[in-house]
Design an enzyme around this catalytic site. Structure first.
Site, PDB file in Angstrom:
ATOM      1  CG  HIS A 169       4.324  28.650  29.723  1.00  0.00           C
ATOM      2  ND1 HIS A 169       3.464  27.676  30.172  1.00  0.00           N
ATOM      3  CD2 HIS A 169       3.942  29.787  30.343  1.00  0.00           C
ATOM      4  CE1 HIS A 169       2.596  28.199  31.028  1.00  0.00           C
ATOM      5  NE2 HIS A 169       2.854  29.485  31.143  1.00  0.00           N
ATOM      6  CB  VAL A 251      -5.177  21.538  28.802  1.00  0.00           C
ATOM      7  CG1 VAL A 251      -6.580  20.980  28.638  1.00  0.00           C
ATOM      8  CG2 VAL A 251      -4.333  20.599  29.651  1.00  0.00           C
ATOM      9  CB  CYS A 257       3.305  21.859  32.813  1.00  0.00           C
ATOM     10  SG  CYS A 257       3.610  22.744  31.315  1.00  0.00           S
TER      11      CYS A 257
HETATM   12  N1  GLY Z   1      -3.309  25.019  30.435  1.00  0.00           N
HETATM   13  C1  GLY Z   1      -2.048  25.446  30.857  1.00  0.00           C
HETATM   14  C2  GLY Z   1      -1.957  26.901  30.935  1.00  0.00           C
HETATM   15  O1  GLY Z   1      -2.658  27.563  30.185  1.00  0.00           O
HETATM   16  O2  GLY Z   1      -1.228  27.475  31.688  1.00  0.00           O
END
Ligand code: GLY
Length: 263
Positions: A169, A251, A257
């Site tokens: 992102h 992850v 987030c």
């Molecule tokens: N694990 C966070 C995502 O892939 O959006």
């Protein structure tokens, strides 16, 4: 109503870590299997840091069927009195937004994206008078344009640009903790990308994850364990609270987030 768009961080909407957290999507930082209990502990430390800076923390129950459900940043973008609810860009995550919309409908007008429009809130950063919206592997042109049109309706400009393939992102390697300031990771962006900004703090590429921060004026929350970035931020006048983010990094998830600011 204040929200993401004006850096008011009065209320953070968060969600408990999924019991299936170990199955969360991961492609960028992965080194080992993440640990569910350690992630839960880290999330509590994160909540404590938000509260210490004055944010109220609202926490919804985990969604068992969605391993990534605690990454609420992706599930809504607040613009004035409207909550724009996207279609999430990864198939295993699309659907997380429904119960967020259910919660937000008591506080905001809900604006859902058309079916072909994909967007993760992690590709959206408020920078001073405008939204920066990244087109990435998660956010398509229709999603970015839809959000830009909603933002313009609220008299807030939007700048759409390409997020490099080297990052998940925009927020993974980028943040704007205080007016006028951008923190960005070297190796992903170039100075010409941010010529419009007053101040760009460049984090060395090997510490790129630490470019994701949460700002409360000159007070900043950053990930623990990034000494070069820490020094840089101190030099630029920030006081710092660090939160251990190791399990979430496994992850591909960063500090921002874990919440969407809704007030
Ligand atoms: N694990 C966070 C995502 O892939 O959006």
């Amino acid at each position: 109503m204040p929200g993401t768009f004006d850096r008011t961080r009065g209320r953070a909407l968060t969600r408990d870590v999924s019991p299936r957290f170990v199955d969360a999507v991961s492609s960028f930082f992965h080194t080992r299997k993440p640990d569910l209990e350690a992630a839960r502990g880290a999330q509590q430390a994160y909540f404590t840091a938000l509260r210490a800076h004055g944010s109220e923390v609202v926490t919804l129950p985990a969604l068992e069927e969605f391993p990534d459900c605690s990454f609420t940043e992706d599930t809504a973008v607040i613009i004035d009195d409207k909550a724009v609810i996207p279609n999430l860009g990864h198939p295993s995550r699309d659907g997380e937004q429904d119960s967020i919309a259910e919660y937000l409908k008591d506080y905001f007008e809900i604006e859902k994206m058309p079916e072909d429009a994909k967007l993760d809130g992690g590709d959206v950063v408020f920078f001073d008078e405008e939204f920066l919206i990244g087109i990435s592997t998660r956010t398509n042109k229709s999603g970015a344009e839809f959000l830009a049109s909603q933002s313009k309706k609220a008299d807030i400009d939007a700048r759409i640009f390409k997020v490099p393939q080297s990052t998940l992102h925009l927020t993974t390697v980028f943040s704007s903790p205080r007016p006028g300031t951008i923190i960005a990771a070297e190796g992903h962006f170039e100075p010409k990308d941010f010529e419009f900004a007053e101040e760009v703090i460049w984090v060395p590429e090997e510490e790129g994850y630490a470019a994701n921060t949460i700002g409360y004026g000159d007070q900043i929350i950053m990930a623990e364990g990034y000494s070069k970035t820490r020094e840089l931020l101190l030099d630029h006048g920030f006081s710092i609270t660090s939160v251990e983010m190791e399990e979430f990094r496994e992850v591909d998830a960063s500090l921002t987030c874990l919440s969407v600011f809704i007030g």
